[in-house]
Design an enzyme around this catalytic site. Structure first.
Site, PDB file in Angstrom:
ATOM      1  CB  CYS B  79       7.380  17.753  -2.274  1.00 64.94           C
ATOM      2  SG  CYS B  79       7.782  17.943  -0.531  1.00 64.94           S
ATOM      3  CG  HIS B 187       7.936  22.415  -3.216  1.00 64.39           C
ATOM      4  ND1 HIS B 187       6.676  21.887  -3.401  1.00 64.39           N
ATOM      5  CD2 HIS B 187       8.335  21.981  -2.004  1.00 64.39           C
ATOM      6  CE1 HIS B 187       6.330  21.184  -2.342  1.00 64.39           C
ATOM      7  NE2 HIS B 187       7.314  21.211  -1.466  1.00 64.39           N
ATOM      8  CD  GLU B 189       5.601  23.446  -6.537  1.00 64.69           C
ATOM      9  OE1 GLU B 189       6.596  22.910  -7.084  1.00 64.69           O
ATOM     10  OE2 GLU B 189       5.070  22.996  -5.502  1.00 64.69           O
TER      11      GLU B 189
END
Lengths: 247, 211
Positions: B79, B187, B189
């Protein structure tokens, strides 16, 4: 550890299970995001929700919004450091609207969800639209018009609006399309529709008739009446772009 | 060991936990000396470009990134951690980024809402050669994005480092892959099993480099 509960029009709470186990289950079945709203949120119980967020974030890898009892930038920071991606503010932001801009300036607008609990009432001094804001888990009328509040929240830096119809909450009568449409017309930030879903058609109404950007449901998922995969397949078959559930 | 650089911004815990989930020896690192010893670096970033760059410089951790590039250590930017690789951003005029990549970071010229805050499907540009995305099916290419600004490497999608893009009222560079340098606008994650799969590929790549 905390429990997941779900009521009807904010009362008559029923137990719906362990929050971490449910979160993992929903992630597996294709949920795009999770929202935790801590309805106890008294100061001595704050630690519980932090533990739940922490344990969930260790094992669940989709966006997580946490609300309930966020009264300061420090409260927000604790949630974000524990693994939340966004915080939802409600009563405390109505009492002190600058809370929205303070959190937005520190962590970005995308981090701040303004959650509003809205109830239909008479058009009068406190509400010119007939939709009024309630606080403290729906117990107290705030004397503020819902449309005025969301406009102010947007101008202060709200990144998303979580609009819960108290009248529809837990009833399975469908989202309050009139409310959501009016909110949509006065703001341009993403709106999460909440309160009332009972059928697949209700999800489609939320996305199409009300133009909501995100669809939240609790009861129908918690009590196993509708599976997330069914919702996604139904929306996709009606031409909506959705992330397909894993097969 | 994979160091997830913790320079005092937002939710970094998820990046560390997701790496642990896929079996990596990952940890949040606040000390530049400790980070310098890592086999690979993950540079997360949330919030504004300016805030992230100044926090990174104040932490002294920017040197770790230059050293990683010089030593061909695997580096994954996420990001704003991707955007910071460029020399500047329209979001924070006058703030110098890391200048590792050529191009610009601009507000997305889209009629869609900003930020883009949603799951979006990637289009992979080099599916036969991309270590990041090789052999993935289209239903495995949904990732979670939160951003108003985006990276525009020189040459746009023709730039050979661009691995994938998404459509958000126009083409948006979603990932780059240039030898040891990987970066994603989304993202991983927070992208469920697809994100974990990508992180797992990064971990495998790091192990390959180390041997």
């Amino acid at each position: 550890m905390g429990r997941v509960v779900k009521g009807t029009q904010f009362v008559d709470l029923q137990d719906a299970g362990d929050p971490v186990a449910l979160s993992k289950f929903y992630e597996l079945h294709g949920a795009d995001e999770l929202v935790f709203l801590d309805i106890t949120a008294s100061s001595d119980e704050r630690k519980t929700i932090v533990d739940v967020v922490r344990t969930t974030a260790d094992e669940v890898f989709i966006p997580l919004t946490v609300g309930g009892g966020i009264r300061s930038v420090a409260d927000a920071e604790i949630m974000l450091r524990s693994g939340a991606d966004k915080v939802a503010v409600n009563s405390a932001a109505i009492a002190r609207p600058d809370l929205i801009s303070e959190i937005a300036e520190r962590f970005g607008n995308q981090c701040v969800v303004v959650a509003a609990d809205v109830k239909r009432g008479d058009v009068g001094q406190s509400s010119c639209s007939g939709f009024e804001i309630y606080t403290h888990g729906g117990r107290r009328p705030a004397g503020i018009d819902a449309l005025e509040w969301v406009k102010q929240a947007e101008s202060l830096g709200a990144g998303e609006l979580l609009i819960t119809s108290m009248d529809r909450d837990g009833t399975k009568d469908g989202y309050d399309i009139e409310l959501l449409t009016m909110i949509r017309e006065v703001t341009s930030v993403p709106v999460i529709a909440s309160g009332g879903v009972g059928t697949l058609e209700h999800f489609l109404e939320g996305a199409q008739a009300a133009q909501a950007d995100a669809l939240l449901a609790a009861s129908v998922f918690h009590f196993g009446q509708i599976a997330i995969e069914e919702v996604k397949e139904y929306l996709a078959s009606n031409g909506l772009g959705v992330r397909p559930p894993r097969t | 060991m994979i160091a997830v650089l913790d320079y005092g911004i937002g939710n970094l815990r998820s990046a560390e936990k997701a790496l642990l989930k896929v079996g990596a020896d990952a940890r949040l690192v606040t000390d530049p000396d400790e980070a310098a010893l890592a086999d690979a670096i993950v540079l997360p970033g949330v919030g504004s470009f300016g805030a992230c760059v100044s926090a990174l410089r104040n932490s002294g951790m920017h040197h770790v990134l230059y050293d990683a590039i010089a030593q061909s250590k695997p580096l994954l930017g996420i990001c704003v951690g991707f955007q910071m690789l460029f020399s500047e951003s329209e979001e924070s005029p006058g703030v110098a980024g890391l200048g590792i990549m050529d191009g610009a970071v601009l507000q997305m010229p889209t009629k869609e809402k900003l930020p883009q805050m949603q799951w979006n499907r990637l289009n992979v540009l080099h599916p036969d050669t991309s270590l990041m995305f090789r052999n993935l099916k289209s239903e495995e290419l949904w990732f979670y994005f939160v951003h108003s600004y985006a990276a525009y490497p020189i040459g746009g999608l023709e730039n050979p480092t661009v691995a994938a893009y998404c459509d958000y009222g126009g083409d948006v560079v979603a990932a780059i892959e240039s030898g040891c340098l990987w970066a994603t606008q989304f993202h991983p994650e927070k992208s469920g099993t697809s994100g974990l799969a990508l992180l797992s590929r990064f971990v495998a790549f790091c192990e390959g480099v180390r041997q």
